[in-house]
Enzyme design. Structure first.
Site, PDB file in Angstrom:
ATOM      1  N   LYS A 259       0.822   4.173  -2.777  1.00 32.27           N
ATOM      2  CA  LYS A 259       0.628   5.720  -2.825  1.00 32.27           C
ATOM      3  C   LYS A 259       1.674   6.727  -3.328  1.00 32.27           C
ATOM      4  O   LYS A 259       1.655   7.604  -3.121  1.00 32.27           O
ATOM      5  CB  LYS A 259       0.302   6.184  -1.306  1.00 32.27           C
ATOM      6  CG  LYS A 259      -1.561   5.214  -1.193  1.00 32.27           C
ATOM      7  CD  LYS A 259      -1.736   5.104  -2.764  1.00 32.27           C
ATOM      8  CE  LYS A 259      -3.729   4.876  -2.039  1.00 32.27           C
ATOM      9  NZ  LYS A 259      -4.302   5.484  -2.164  1.00 32.27           N
TER      10      LYS A 259
ATOM     11  N   TYR B  13       1.006  -0.720   0.381  1.00 33.80           N
ATOM     12  CA  TYR B  13      -0.220   0.321   0.018  1.00 33.80           C
ATOM     13  C   TYR B  13       1.113   1.216  -0.177  1.00 33.80           C
ATOM     14  O   TYR B  13       0.132   2.443  -0.513  1.00 33.80           O
ATOM     15  CB  TYR B  13      -0.640   0.131   1.151  1.00 33.80           C
ATOM     16  CG  TYR B  13      -2.027   1.022   1.343  1.00 33.80           C
ATOM     17  CD1 TYR B  13      -2.928   0.775   0.491  1.00 33.80           C
ATOM     18  CD2 TYR B  13      -1.510   2.173   2.173  1.00 33.80           C
ATOM     19  CE1 TYR B  13      -3.914   1.912   0.406  1.00 33.80           C
ATOM     20  CE2 TYR B  13      -2.679   3.453   2.700  1.00 33.80           C
ATOM     21  CZ  TYR B  13      -3.928   2.920   1.339  1.00 33.80           C
ATOM     22  OH  TYR B  13      -5.074   4.202   1.168  1.00 33.80           O
TER      23      TYR B  13
HETATM   24  N1  LIG Z   1      -9.716   5.185   4.413  1.00 31.90           N
HETATM   25  C1  LIG Z   1      -8.176   5.898   4.827  1.00 31.90           C
HETATM   26  O1  LIG Z   1      -8.320   5.694   5.951  1.00 31.90           O
HETATM   27  C2  LIG Z   1      -7.343   6.803   3.689  1.00 31.90           C
HETATM   28  C3  LIG Z   1      -6.476   6.952   4.635  1.00 31.90           C
HETATM   29  C4  LIG Z   1      -5.905   7.194   3.278  1.00 31.90           C
HETATM   30  C5  LIG Z   1      -5.781   7.515   1.444  1.00 31.90           C
HETATM   31  N2  LIG Z   1      -7.174   6.676   1.573  1.00 31.90           N
HETATM   32  C6  LIG Z   1      -7.328   6.668  -0.043  1.00 31.90           C
HETATM   33  O2  LIG Z   1      -8.342   7.042  -0.523  1.00 31.90           O
HETATM   34  C7  LIG Z   1      -9.038   6.722  -1.457  1.00 31.90           C
HETATM   35  C8  LIG Z   1     -10.784   6.448  -0.633  1.00 31.90           C
HETATM   36  O3  LIG Z   1     -10.741   5.719   0.321  1.00 31.90           O
HETATM   37  P1  LIG Z   1     -11.744   5.236   1.667  1.00 31.90           P
HETATM   38  O4  LIG Z   1     -11.610   5.163   2.050  1.00 31.90           O
HETATM   39  O5  LIG Z   1     -12.766   5.634   0.822  1.00 31.90           O
HETATM   40  O6  LIG Z   1     -11.744   3.958   0.632  1.00 31.90           O
HETATM   41  P2  LIG Z   1     -13.658   2.745   0.561  1.00 31.90           P
HETATM   42  O7  LIG Z   1     -12.685   1.676   0.381  1.00 31.90           O
HETATM   43  O8  LIG Z   1     -15.032   3.146   1.864  1.00 31.90           O
HETATM   44  O9  LIG Z   1     -13.717   3.456  -1.060  1.00 31.90           O
HETATM   45  C9  LIG Z   1     -13.088   3.176  -2.334  1.00 31.90           C
HETATM   46  C10 LIG Z   1     -14.050   2.562  -3.331  1.00 31.90           C
HETATM   47  O10 LIG Z   1     -12.812   2.341  -4.091  1.00 31.90           O
HETATM   48  C11 LIG Z   1     -13.452   1.068  -5.037  1.00 31.90           C
HETATM   49  N3  LIG Z   1     -12.829   0.934  -5.994  1.00 31.90           N
HETATM   50  C12 LIG Z   1     -12.241  -0.404  -5.889  1.00 31.90           C
HETATM   51  N4  LIG Z   1     -11.529  -0.748  -6.770  1.00 31.90           N
HETATM   52  C13 LIG Z   1     -12.090  -0.365  -8.021  1.00 31.90           C
HETATM   53  C14 LIG Z   1     -11.689  -0.776  -9.431  1.00 31.90           C
HETATM   54  N5  LIG Z   1     -10.839  -1.279  -9.674  1.00 31.90           N
HETATM   55  N6  LIG Z   1     -11.959   0.184  -9.895  1.00 31.90           N
HETATM   56  C15 LIG Z   1     -12.937   1.204  -9.760  1.00 31.90           C
HETATM   57  N7  LIG Z   1     -13.151   1.298  -8.871  1.00 31.90           N
HETATM   58  C16 LIG Z   1     -13.024   0.299  -7.760  1.00 31.90           C
HETATM   59  C17 LIG Z   1     -14.410   0.228  -4.421  1.00 31.90           C
HETATM   60  O11 LIG Z   1     -15.587  -0.443  -4.696  1.00 31.90           O
HETATM   61  C18 LIG Z   1     -14.917   1.219  -3.199  1.00 31.90           C
HETATM   62  O12 LIG Z   1     -16.502   2.448  -3.810  1.00 31.90           O
HETATM   63  C19 LIG Z   1      -8.360   5.377  -1.401  1.00 31.90           C
HETATM   64  O13 LIG Z   1      -7.054   5.721  -2.630  1.00 31.90           O
HETATM   65  C20 LIG Z   1      -7.259   4.689  -0.347  1.00 31.90           C
HETATM   66  O14 LIG Z   1      -6.473   4.220  -1.055  1.00 31.90           O
HETATM   67  C21 LIG Z   1      -7.848   5.876   2.226  1.00 31.90           C
END
Ligand SMILES: NC(=O)c1ccc[n+]([C@@H]2O[C@H](COP(=O)([O-])OP(=O)(O)OC[C@H]3O[C@@H](n4cnc5c(N)ncnc54)[C@H](O)[C@@H]3O)[C@@H](O)[C@H]2O)c1
Length: 250
Positions: free
Chosen positions: A151, A147
């Site tokens: 990123k 991961y």
């Molecule tokens: N939640 C956290 O703490 C956090 C922290 C830092 C970064 N992020 C990043 O923010 C972004 C959103 O994360 P989140 O927490 O909302 O996650 P989440 O799991 O709630 O939502 C992610 C969405 O991406 C979709 N997805 C996954 N693979 C896919 C694909 N191949 N094609 C299209 N859609 C796809 C999923 O179906 C889901 O609806 C991600 O890139 C994550 O890495 C999240």
């Protein structure tokens, strides 16, 4: 102090814009769609999940992303893309299979490349691209191997695209959230608890304790920054990776 609603904060800031948001089926992406609509944009949500209010699209598949752009363009030429689709996977390097590394890099890094490539080809001049990277792209943490690597790559990709597209007035940035209360975080917390042979509650408490602001981020906390980056308020912000972690990283 009560926190302002998203409409009070962003109302009207994106009037006239046409946006496409990936990962819109959950968490941050879903909050970005709501915030962009509240800010006056016409906004299409894209996700691998099939749902009536979403454009079905796998961000690792170029044809699928091309079609999603076509659908999003029914509102007019797309001006802004927020790429939030992503997955999480925890495991120490020695114990992570190459197949799992490939799965994570495929969605998080290759998916960002595919979306960035099509955005570069199809966005209007003066548009913007915002990638959801992570605090994990800035600093490595034990157990977050694939991961973190994915990123860090997203942040560098945003910088490259900012340089390549700046001549057209297209701004490209990365947002680097800390811990945001979403299903992805729930999955990460459960995996971390298993890795460290502790409870989910302990891991969650340790994540909250690490944040000077004393809480996890909400998806709206991150969505507001995405609205800012797409808006005229960020007219000279490009090639930046913006940490949104409540003060956690020093
Ligand atoms: N939640 C956290 O703490 C956090 C922290 C830092 C970064 N992020 C990043 O923010 C972004 C959103 O994360 P989140 O927490 O909302 O996650 P989440 O799991 O709630 O939502 C992610 C969405 O991406 C979709 N997805 C996954 N693979 C896919 C694909 N191949 N094609 C299209 N859609 C796809 C999923 O179906 C889901 O609806 C991600 O890139 C994550 O890495 C999240």
């Amino acid at each position: 102090m009560s926190s302002a609603t998203i409409v009070e904060t962003v109302g009207g800031m994106l009037r006239g814009r046409v946006a496409m948001v990936t990962g819109a089926g959950s968490g941050i992406g879903a909050a970005v769609v709501s915030a962009f609509v509240a800010a006056g944009a016409r906004c299409s949500g894209v996700d691998i999940k099939a749902r009536d209010d979403l454009i079905a699209c796998d961000v690792t598949d170029e044809t699928s992303v091309f079609r999603a752009f076509d659908r999003a363009s029914e509102f007019g030429p797309v001006t802004d893309v927020v790429h939030a689709a992503g997955i999480v996977s925890l495991g120490r390097v020695a114990e992570t299979s190459i197949a799992e590394v490939r799965r994570v890099l495929d969605v998080n890094l290759l998916g960002s490349f595919v979306v960035g490539r099509l955005a570069a080809q199809r966005l209007t001049d003066g548009g913007s691209v915002t990638f959801l990277a992570s605090q994990a792209g800035i600093k490595g943490s034990a157990g977050w191997s694939a991961y973190c690597a994915s990123k860090a790559g997203v942040m560098r990709l945003a910088e490259v695209l900012a340089k390549e597209l700046g001549g057209r007035g297209v701004r490209v940035n990365a947002v680097c959230p800390g811990s945001v209360d979403t299903p992805l975080l729930d999955e990460a917390v459960a995996a971390k608890a298993a890795l460290e042979d502790t409870t989910i509650e302990n891991v969650r408490r340790s994540y909250v304790r690490a944040v000077p602001l004393g809480r996890l981020a909400t998806p709206d906390d991150i969505a507001k920054v995405c609205v800012f980056l797409a808006s005229g308020l960020a007219s000279f912000v490009s090639g930046a990776s913006i940490l949104v972690d409540g003060g956690e990283l020093d």
